[in-house]
Enzyme design. Structure first.
Site, PDB file in Angstrom:
ATOM      1  CE  LYS A  23       4.943  -4.241  -5.823  1.00  0.00           C
ATOM      2  NZ  LYS A  23       3.525  -4.767  -5.573  1.00  0.00           N
ATOM      3  CE  LYS A  66       2.903   2.159  -5.948  1.00  0.00           C
ATOM      4  NZ  LYS A  66       2.111   1.223  -6.538  1.00  0.00           N
ATOM      5  CE  LYS A 126      -3.218  -2.799  -1.261  1.00  0.00           C
ATOM      6  NZ  LYS A 126      -2.903  -3.791  -2.453  1.00  0.00           N
TER       7      LYS A 126
END
Ligand code: AQP
Length: 344
Positions: free
Chosen positions: A115, A207, A210
């Site tokens: 991230k 993956k 969102k």
């Protein structure tokens, strides 16, 4: 060994675009577990602010996740449904855990690396400390079972390490305070079923997420039937027919992903799906997947939309749930303060 009563805890971030991965990896499991366990389901808004959020969108996303829980079948009367920021004990225990966890442990967390990306120096301290807050979310209720997707496995292991270290570091004080051998349970991750890691519809190595910039990479719980159909039809596949055996999915990540999604939505094993569709081409399989996805997700999306309009109801669910959650969490913090030696 101290025996802890079984209690389920899990959370979902209100960061928009709630998708099929969140549903199959987590929410479906919540719905199942509520029949066998006492459960606490949390909209983890303190986690959401580890990256920038627009306040109005955040408010709407908190209500949307709550609506998704209820629309999927969670009963907020029988179980506790609330948003994290209304229970300050989460942040309070997270601070204690920041002092228990070791920097070396956090340095190993792959989600932070992914991230934060290349601009790590500019990531928030909160994003780095995210796993200690997650440990506090679970342990402030002394929860024993945590249903999550595969991606959260490492964070769960860290929560167990924190519980263990706290129990060991303060073992004398835990015993002196009358809590026996251990104050915190070692929470067990529940990562089960054929869709614990749903992959992007555009790239079987990534993956479903969102934050993917392509909306075609995911099926959102709020997508209407036409959008679901378009996304499934456009999902990346290879040119071979579906295999009849699971081994035939090796090195075919996109095929494996669609088969896993089908299996999970239909409550089947992947082997069962392949025994029905082995030898068929993707166009007929995708048509069946569209019908199944619309059948299962369509009613949830409609109910979410209906519930989201009733803000007073959603806010009241969260407020009631927070009061119930706080009764448990405040007792834990009293115990923890006594174990640590704080005067109260
Ligand atoms: N692709 C997935 N497959 C299976 N389970 C998944 N989960 C998330 N993505 C998948 C599970 O959903 C629960 C809630 O996740 P979250 O909202 O707390 O956070 P997340 O994992 O950060 O969600 P995203 O979509 O991956 O967000 P971004 O794009 O921000 O990284 C968890 O149990 C999670 O395992």
């Amino acid at each position: 060994m101290t025996k802890f009563p079984e209690l389920v805890f899990s959370g979902v971030q209100p960061t928009g675009n709630l998708h099929l991965g969140n549903y199959l990896g987590a929410i479906v499991k919540f719905v199942e577990l509520q029949n066998s366990h006492q459960c606490i389901f949390c909209v983890v808004d303190l986690h959401a602010i580890t990256v920038a959020q627009n306040p109005n969108e955040l408010k709407s996303n908190i209500r949307e996740v709550t609506a998704a829980f209820i629309a999927a079948g969670i009963d907020p009367e029988k179980h506790i449904v609330f948003n994290q920021s209304q229970v300050p004990e989460h942040a309070e225990l997270a601070w204690v855990f920041n002092c228990v966890a070791r920097i070396g442990w956090l340095n190993r967390m792959t989600q932070f690396k992914e991230k934060a990306g290349k601009d790590r120096e500019n990531a928030s301290v909160g994003l780095y400390a995210y796993p200690t807050l997650m440990a506090a979310d679970i342990l402030v209720y002394r929860a024993t079972h945590v249903p999550v997707g595969e991606d959260q496995k490492q964070h769960l292991e860290l929560a167990r390490d924190i519980a263990q270290k706290f129990n060991t570091d303060f073992s004398q004080s835990i015993a002196d305070s009358g809590f026996g051998e251990a104050y915190f349970p070692m929470p067990i991750p529940l990562i089960q079923g054929p869709a614990t890691r749903v992959m992007s519809l555009r790239d079987g190595s990534k993956k479903m997420s969102k934050s993917d910039t392509s909306d075609y990479s995911r099926i959102n719980l709020t997508d209407d039937p036409e959008t679901i159909a378009q996304k499934v039809r456009k999902a990346k596949t290879d040119s071979d027919a579906l295999p009849s055996e699971i081994e035939g999915l090796i090195k075919r990540p996109e095929a494996e992903n669609l088969v896993s999604i089908f299996a999970s939505l239909n409550n089947q094993s992947k082997a069962d799906v392949l025994s029905d569709f082995g030898g068929k081409n993707f166009s007929s399989f995708k048509a069946a997947l569209v019908d199944l996805a619309v059948l299962k997700l369509g009613p949830i999306g409609l109910e979410m939309a209906r519930l989201k309009k009733d803000e007073a109801y959603i806010d009241q669910v969260l407020s009631k749930g927070s009061h119930r959650a706080r009764e448990i969490a405040s007792q834990t913090m009293k115990d923890v303060k006594s174990i640590l030696g704080f005067i109260q």
